[in-house]
Scaffold this motif. Structure first.
Motif, PDB file in Angstrom:
ATOM      1  N   ASN A  61      12.175  29.248  20.314  1.00 34.02           N
ATOM      2  CA  ASN A  61      12.651  30.555  19.825  1.00 34.02           C
ATOM      3  C   ASN A  61      11.453  31.418  19.402  1.00 34.02           C
ATOM      4  O   ASN A  61      11.289  31.736  18.222  1.00 34.02           O
ATOM      5  N   PRO A  62      10.612  31.825  20.358  1.00 31.72           N
ATOM      6  CA  PRO A  62       9.359  32.498  19.999  1.00 31.72           C
ATOM      7  C   PRO A  62       9.486  33.998  19.756  1.00 31.72           C
ATOM      8  O   PRO A  62       8.492  34.654  19.429  1.00 31.72           O
ATOM      9  N   GLU A  63      10.681  34.548  19.919  1.00 32.32           N
ATOM     10  CA  GLU A  63      10.832  36.007  19.934  1.00 32.32           C
ATOM     11  C   GLU A  63      10.295  36.662  18.665  1.00 32.32           C
ATOM     12  O   GLU A  63       9.545  37.649  18.709  1.00 32.32           O
ATOM     13  N   GLU A  64      10.710  36.116  17.499  1.00 35.45           N
ATOM     14  CA  GLU A  64      10.306  36.744  16.238  1.00 35.45           C
ATOM     15  C   GLU A  64       8.797  36.670  16.053  1.00 35.45           C
ATOM     16  O   GLU A  64       8.152  37.664  15.682  1.00 35.45           O
ATOM     17  N   LEU A  65       8.216  35.499  16.326  1.00 34.51           N
ATOM     18  CA  LEU A  65       6.772  35.333  16.191  1.00 34.51           C
ATOM     19  C   LEU A  65       6.031  36.228  17.183  1.00 34.51           C
ATOM     20  O   LEU A  65       5.022  36.851  16.838  1.00 34.51           O
ATOM     21  N   LEU A  80       1.150  40.577   7.530  1.00 36.70           N
ATOM     22  CA  LEU A  80       2.593  40.472   7.326  1.00 36.70           C
ATOM     23  C   LEU A  80       2.928  39.035   6.961  1.00 36.70           C
ATOM     24  O   LEU A  80       2.490  38.092   7.633  1.00 36.70           O
ATOM     25  N   ARG A  81       3.707  38.862   5.904  1.00 40.33           N
ATOM     26  CA  ARG A  81       4.103  37.535   5.437  1.00 40.33           C
ATOM     27  C   ARG A  81       5.591  37.348   5.693  1.00 40.33           C
ATOM     28  O   ARG A  81       6.391  38.226   5.345  1.00 40.33           O
ATOM     29  N   GLN A  82       5.950  36.205   6.265  1.00 37.61           N
ATOM     30  CA  GLN A  82       7.351  35.992   6.617  1.00 37.61           C
ATOM     31  C   GLN A  82       7.635  34.504   6.765  1.00 37.61           C
ATOM     32  O   GLN A  82       6.777  33.741   7.214  1.00 37.61           O
ATOM     33  N   ASP A  83       8.857  34.100   6.367  1.00 36.07           N
ATOM     34  CA  ASP A  83       9.290  32.720   6.581  1.00 36.07           C
ATOM     35  C   ASP A  83       9.886  32.600   7.981  1.00 36.07           C
ATOM     36  O   ASP A  83      10.687  33.449   8.398  1.00 36.07           O
ATOM     37  N   LEU A  84       9.480  31.563   8.703  1.00 36.70           N
ATOM     38  CA  LEU A  84       9.949  31.355  10.072  1.00 36.70           C
ATOM     39  C   LEU A  84      10.464  29.932  10.245  1.00 36.70           C
ATOM     40  O   LEU A  84       9.962  29.008   9.599  1.00 36.70           O
ATOM     41  N   SER A  85      11.441  29.770  11.119  1.00 36.94           N
ATOM     42  CA  SER A  85      11.886  28.453  11.544  1.00 36.94           C
ATOM     43  C   SER A  85      11.642  28.374  13.043  1.00 36.94           C
ATOM     44  O   SER A  85      12.337  29.019  13.829  1.00 36.94           O
ATOM     45  N   LEU A  86      10.616  27.607  13.429  1.00 37.40           N
ATOM     46  CA  LEU A  86      10.176  27.536  14.815  1.00 37.40           C
ATOM     47  C   LEU A  86      10.703  26.249  15.443  1.00 37.40           C
ATOM     48  O   LEU A  86      10.309  25.151  15.043  1.00 37.40           O
ATOM     49  N   GLU A  87      11.581  26.399  16.423  1.00 35.73           N
ATOM     50  CA  GLU A  87      12.223  25.238  17.026  1.00 35.73           C
ATOM     51  C   GLU A  87      11.361  24.663  18.144  1.00 35.73           C
ATOM     52  O   GLU A  87      10.721  25.397  18.913  1.00 35.73           O
ATOM     53  N   ARG A  88      11.362  23.313  18.216  1.00 37.32           N
ATOM     54  CA  ARG A  88      10.551  22.617  19.216  1.00 37.32           C
ATOM     55  C   ARG A  88      11.424  21.616  19.961  1.00 37.32           C
ATOM     56  O   ARG A  88      12.356  21.049  19.389  1.00 37.32           O
ATOM     57  N   LEU A  89      11.103  21.378  21.202  1.00 34.58           N
ATOM     58  CA  LEU A  89      11.888  20.479  22.035  1.00 34.58           C
ATOM     59  C   LEU A  89      11.724  19.034  21.561  1.00 34.58           C
ATOM     60  O   LEU A  89      10.611  18.518  21.484  1.00 34.58           O
ATOM     61  N   GLY A  90      12.865  18.410  21.192  1.00 32.90           N
ATOM     62  CA  GLY A  90      12.855  17.000  20.832  1.00 32.90           C
ATOM     63  C   GLY A  90      12.252  16.681  19.479  1.00 32.90           C
ATOM     64  O   GLY A  90      12.053  15.517  19.155  1.00 32.90           O
ATOM     65  N   GLU A  92      11.784  18.017  15.051  1.00 32.11           N
ATOM     66  CA  GLU A  92      12.334  18.823  13.961  1.00 32.11           C
ATOM     67  C   GLU A  92      11.750  20.234  14.016  1.00 32.11           C
ATOM     68  O   GLU A  92      10.575  20.411  14.379  1.00 32.11           O
ATOM     69  N   PRO A  93      12.536  21.263  13.669  1.00 31.77           N
ATOM     70  CA  PRO A  93      11.983  22.619  13.601  1.00 31.77           C
ATOM     71  C   PRO A  93      10.863  22.697  12.563  1.00 31.77           C
ATOM     72  O   PRO A  93      10.874  21.973  11.568  1.00 31.77           O
ATOM     73  N   LEU A  94       9.911  23.567  12.820  1.00 35.68           N
ATOM     74  CA  LEU A  94       8.849  23.835  11.850  1.00 35.68           C
ATOM     75  C   LEU A  94       9.322  24.962  10.939  1.00 35.68           C
ATOM     76  O   LEU A  94       9.529  26.097  11.397  1.00 35.68           O
ATOM     77  N   ARG A  95       9.502  24.663   9.676  1.00 35.66           N
ATOM     78  CA  ARG A  95       9.869  25.698   8.703  1.00 35.66           C
ATOM     79  C   ARG A  95       8.597  26.075   7.959  1.00 35.66           C
ATOM     80  O   ARG A  95       8.079  25.273   7.178  1.00 35.66           O
ATOM     81  N   VAL A  96       8.115  27.272   8.221  1.00 41.14           N
ATOM     82  CA  VAL A  96       6.801  27.655   7.727  1.00 41.14           C
ATOM     83  C   VAL A  96       6.841  29.038   7.096  1.00 41.14           C
ATOM     84  O   VAL A  96       7.689  29.871   7.414  1.00 41.14           O
ATOM     85  N   HIS A  97       5.874  29.266   6.190  1.00 42.33           N
ATOM     86  CA  HIS A  97       5.591  30.604   5.684  1.00 42.33           C
ATOM     87  C   HIS A  97       4.387  31.100   6.472  1.00 42.33           C
ATOM     88  O   HIS A  97       3.328  30.460   6.469  1.00 42.33           O
ATOM     89  N   SER A  98       4.535  32.210   7.185  1.00 48.15           N
ATOM     90  CA  SER A  98       3.471  32.705   8.057  1.00 48.15           C
ATOM     91  C   SER A  98       2.807  33.930   7.460  1.00 48.15           C
ATOM     92  O   SER A  98       3.455  34.764   6.827  1.00 48.15           O
ATOM     93  N   ILE A  99       1.484  34.027   7.666  1.00 48.98           N
ATOM     94  CA  ILE A  99       0.711  35.214   7.309  1.00 48.98           C
ATOM     95  C   ILE A  99      -0.025  35.631   8.580  1.00 48.98           C
ATOM     96  O   ILE A  99      -0.883  34.902   9.075  1.00 48.98           O
ATOM     97  N   VAL A 100       0.345  36.784   9.122  1.00 51.44           N
ATOM     98  CA  VAL A 100      -0.224  37.260  10.386  1.00 51.44           C
ATOM     99  C   VAL A 100      -1.083  38.482  10.098  1.00 51.44           C
ATOM    100  O   VAL A 100      -0.629  39.446   9.467  1.00 51.44           O
ATOM    101  N   SER A 101      -2.332  38.446  10.567  1.00 56.56           N
ATOM    102  CA  SER A 101      -3.276  39.533  10.322  1.00 56.56           C
ATOM    103  C   SER A 101      -3.958  39.933  11.622  1.00 56.56           C
ATOM    104  O   SER A 101      -4.260  39.080  12.465  1.00 56.56           O
TER     105      SER A 101
END
Length: 362
Positions: A61-65, A80-90, A92-101
């Motif tokens: 689900n890369p759309e938001e990132l 920009l700071r944002q909480d993301l849930s990044l799903e991976r095949l097979g 657990e999803p990565l639940r992360v706080h992201s900081i993008v600069s």
């Protein structure tokens, strides 16, 4: 770009490997040009494998990132700071706080910092435990009721059969009927223990957690008078709270008694230790409710630890790591803690097991 011969990494970025958070550099096309050691661990892949891959290709689900990175490349924000849930095949999803600069370099790119959202992971885990506990309680209650009636019939039939046996063969056959009666009684005791938390009324009063710990300490030392030391590390500032004192005594006793039994070899050697430790925790979330203050009670032992194959199931009914154990003590402890709106957790390794009970405070 100068490379460190030992790591094949850009030498001027070597300091980023010391960070606990994952750092990823993307070029203007969104491809990975650098990932520090924490990012390799988080993404479960090496820099060599990640290099030149599009970051968005790693997730389902890369759309938001991708949208955030595109805005960064267009310099629509500084970071920009944002909480993301990044799903991976097979996995657990990565639940992360992201900081993008956005980077202001000749070869404009994007710097992304990812930190695992530990609080969200904890909330998800507590929610799963609570849901599982509710399912377990319903299953236990229904199963126990289903067992109870035929069990009484089996016992009654065995007693009647014993009375009808010819006197000549009574001494020989009575042994068999007694086995049936005794096993029926044993199962009846087990069923009663399964139903106990649902039968007994919740009696609420003022509770001092240190009185609870001291009561349990005296009971354990009476059973194990030598070879076991029970240390106390109390925070005297912890206030009284409303709760069922007897339930909490039973909770701490079940955990401490299990620990004492697991310490059998160390008790024999004379170096067994239990620690009762109390602290105040602040700004704690329990079952999606935020509390300003909470009791943080630890029951720690220096025993062999819990077997890895049952570590995730120790609060399930009838799961025991001890020969002859009923597997109900920790299930009852969890039920009583949840009735006090708290949670119970366990961390275990050889030489160290820590049961942590967290209860809201007024």
């Amino acid at each position: 770009m100068t490379l460190d011969n030992h790591s094949s990494r850009p030498a001027h970025l070597a300091g980023l490997d010391l960070l606990a958070s994952a750092v990823i550099l993307l070029d203007g096309d969104g491809r990975i040009s650098y990932a520090n050691a924490a990012a390799e661990n988080l993404l479960e892949s090496s820099l060599k494998a990640l290099s030149r891959q599009k970051l968005t290709a790693l997730f389902l689900n890369p759309e938001e990132l991708a949208g955030i990175c595109a805005q960064a490349l267009e310099h629509k924000f500084s970071d920009l700071r944002q909480d993301l849930s990044l799903e991976r095949l097979g996995r657990e999803p990565l639940r992360v706080h992201s900081i993008v600069s956005a980077l202001d370099a000749p070869r404009d790119g994007v710097l992304i910092e990812l930190r695992e959202n530990v609080q969200q992971l904890k909330l998800d885990r507590e929610e799963r435990i609570l849901d599982q506990s509710q399912v377990n309680k319903e299953l236990i209650r229904n199963l126990a009721h289903e067992i109870k009636n035929p069990l009484g019939g089996i016992r009654g039939a065995a007693q009647l059969l014993e009375l009808e046996l010819p006197a000549l063969h009574l001494s020989e056959l009575r042994e068999y009927t007694q086995v049936i009666i005794k096993e029926a009684d044993r199962l009846q005791t087990l069923v009663d223990r399964l139903l106990a938390p649902h039968r007994r009324p919740h009696i609420v009063g003022d509770v001092n957690i240190h009185e609870v710990c001291e009561r349990v300490r005296s009971l354990i030392l009476a059973e194990f008078p030598s070879g076991l030391t029970i240390s106390r590390d109390y925070d005297a500032s912890i206030p009284e709270f409303r709760g069922d004192k007897e339930q909490l005594i039973q909770t701490v006793l079940n955990i401490a008694h299990n620990a004492a039994q697991a310490l059998a070899e160390r008790i024999e050697a004379g170096d067994a230790e239990l620690i009762f430790k109390t602290r105040v925790a602040r700004q704690v979330t329990l079952a999606k409710v935020r509390y300003g203050l909470a009791l943080d009670l630890h029951i720690i032992d220096n025993g062999p630890g819990i077997a890895p194959q049952i570590c995730d199931r120790i609060f399930y009914p009838l799961v025991s790591g001890r020969e002859g154990g009923s597997g109900l003590g920790l299930t009852l402890a969890q039920t009583f803690v949840q009735q006090h709106l708290g949670v119970i957790e366990c961390e275990s390794r050889p030489g160290y097991t820590d049961f942590r009970i967290v209860l809201p405070l007024p």
